[in-house]
Design an enzyme around this catalytic site. Structure first.
Site, PDB file in Angstrom:
ATOM      1  CG  HIS A 100      -2.001  -1.110   1.005  1.00 19.25           C
ATOM      2  ND1 HIS A 100      -2.527  -1.820   2.067  1.00 19.25           N
ATOM      3  CD2 HIS A 100      -2.596  -1.621  -0.111  1.00 19.25           C
ATOM      4  CE1 HIS A 100      -3.393  -2.708   1.615  1.00 19.25           C
ATOM      5  NE2 HIS A 100      -3.442  -2.603   0.297  1.00 19.25           N
TER       6      HIS A 100
ATOM      7  CG  HIS B  40      -6.584 -11.011  -7.374  1.00 22.89           C
ATOM      8  ND1 HIS B  40      -5.932 -10.675  -8.545  1.00 22.89           N
ATOM      9  CD2 HIS B  40      -6.932 -12.320  -7.487  1.00 22.89           C
ATOM     10  CE1 HIS B  40      -5.879 -11.755  -9.321  1.00 22.89           C
ATOM     11  NE2 HIS B  40      -6.472 -12.752  -8.706  1.00 22.89           N
TER      12      HIS B  40
ATOM     13  CB  SER C  12      -5.628  -2.332  -2.795  1.00 25.39           C
ATOM     14  OG  SER C  12      -6.436  -3.448  -3.115  1.00 25.39           O
TER      15      SER C  12
ATOM     16  CD  GLU D 172     -12.352 -10.679  -3.641  1.00 22.87           C
ATOM     17  OE1 GLU D 172     -12.468 -11.900  -3.380  1.00 22.87           O
ATOM     18  OE2 GLU D 172     -11.250 -10.102  -3.791  1.00 22.87           O
TER      19      GLU D 172
ATOM     20  CG  ASP E  54     -10.309 -14.785 -13.180  1.00 23.19           C
ATOM     21  OD1 ASP E  54      -9.450 -14.148 -13.845  1.00 23.19           O
ATOM     22  OD2 ASP E  54     -10.004 -15.690 -12.391  1.00 23.19           O
ATOM     23  N   GLY E  55     -10.519 -11.396 -12.178  1.00 24.26           N
ATOM     24  CA  GLY E  55      -9.765 -10.205 -12.534  1.00 24.26           C
ATOM     25  C   GLY E  55      -8.742 -10.436 -13.626  1.00 24.26           C
TER      26      GLY E  55
ATOM     27  CG  ASP F 258      -3.318  -7.651  -4.329  1.00 30.96           C
ATOM     28  OD1 ASP F 258      -4.204  -7.616  -5.198  1.00 30.96           O
ATOM     29  OD2 ASP F 258      -3.497  -7.276  -3.165  1.00 30.96           O
TER      30      ASP F 258
END
Length: 284
Positions: A19, A42, A100, A118, A143-144, A164
């Site tokens: 971060h 994510h 995030s 997510e 799905d990212g 991430d």
């Protein structure tokens, strides 16, 4: 994996590093009037209670953000990150840790576009509620990794991507590499931030080298790699020793900012005498 819940790890040393980098990148992008897009592949739940049973199980925040919370001698960039966490806790007590998407929400302007992904149904529901009032925002339960190609390039041709994944399954390592490669092909000017855990595994050990090779081939502004090692493996050789961030097309200011912060993080987050950092950069 749908079993993964970041609430168990919120505010730990890895979150501090991740971060800190995210905040510096977003502040840099926000210096120009032209809007930008952030894609978070994510995203998690957005925020986490450090007083809840998940965070309290291992109290990982106690060796992360808690060690910085009351410090008065923080380097400038680190102080700005800690202030964001304090802004997320308006009563002045460390009760919640911003994920995030919350860091992004605190820094992004109304005209900036936020795209968050997510898969976990509970975390997705919490995240959607948290960001419900933010303009120019989409919260998706897709799905990212698979969705990233549809997000690039962003309309303003300015943007960043944060990846991430939990890396609980080894295929995440390959997916990160493929996503960076495809992302750079579609949007070569984008800033790509990839977090990874420092583990005693071949996949973890090789990831930074493979990311560098990918960025060397396609990133217009080179790359930056930072790793913070805070602890040793357990008696069986297991455990997360630290974590790293790989940034393709990094802001030119990032290396100097991290150079100032990392010795401080080693001193205050390190859990053994051998705690250390790596900071390396290659310009295109």
């Amino acid at each position: 994996m749908l079993a993964y819940r970041h609430a168990f790890h919120a505010g730990n040393h890895a979150d501090v590093l991740k971060h800190l980098v995210l905040a510096r990148v977003l502040r840099y992008l926000g210096e120009k009037d032209k809007p930008y897009t952030l894609v978070d592949t994510h995203a998690g739940a957005g925020g986490y209670s450090v007083e809840g049973r998940y965070a309290q199980k291992n109290a990982e925040y106690g060796t992360g953000i808690s060690r910085l919370w009351d410090r008065k001698d923080l380097p400038e960039a680190l102080a700005a990150y800690v202030q964001l966490v304090k802004d997320f806790n308006p009563d002045g007590q460390l009760r919640q840790y911003p994920g995030s998407p919350a860091i992004a929400n605190l820094l992004m302007r109304e005209a900036d576009r936020l795209r968050v992904y997510e898969l976990h149904p509970t975390d997705h529901r919490i995240l959607a509620s948290y960001l419900a009032e933010r303009p120019n925002t989409q919260v998706s339960d897709k799905d990212g990794f698979a969705s990233l190609k549809g997000e690039l390039p962003p309309p303003s041709r300015r943007g960043a991507v944060l990846m991430d994944p939990p890396y609980e399954i080894k295929t995440d390592y390959g997916k990160v590499l493929a996503a960076l490669r495809e992302g750079l092909q579609r949007f070569a000017d984008g800033v790509y931030m990839i977090w990874y855990p420092q583990l005693q595994s071949l996949e973890s050990a090789q990831l930074a080298t493979r990311l560098k090779a990918t960025a060397d081939a396609s990133a217009k502004k080179g790359w930056l790699h930072v790793r913070l090692t805070v602890t040793q493996p357990d008696e069986r050789g297991f455990g997360m020793l630290g974590s790293g961030m790989f940034v393709a097309n990094p802001p030119f200011t990032l290396h100097e900012e991290l150079q100032e912060c990392l010795p401080y993080l080693v001193e205050h987050l390190g859990q053994y005498d051998g705690a250390n950092f790596v900071l390396e950069q290659r310009a295109s």
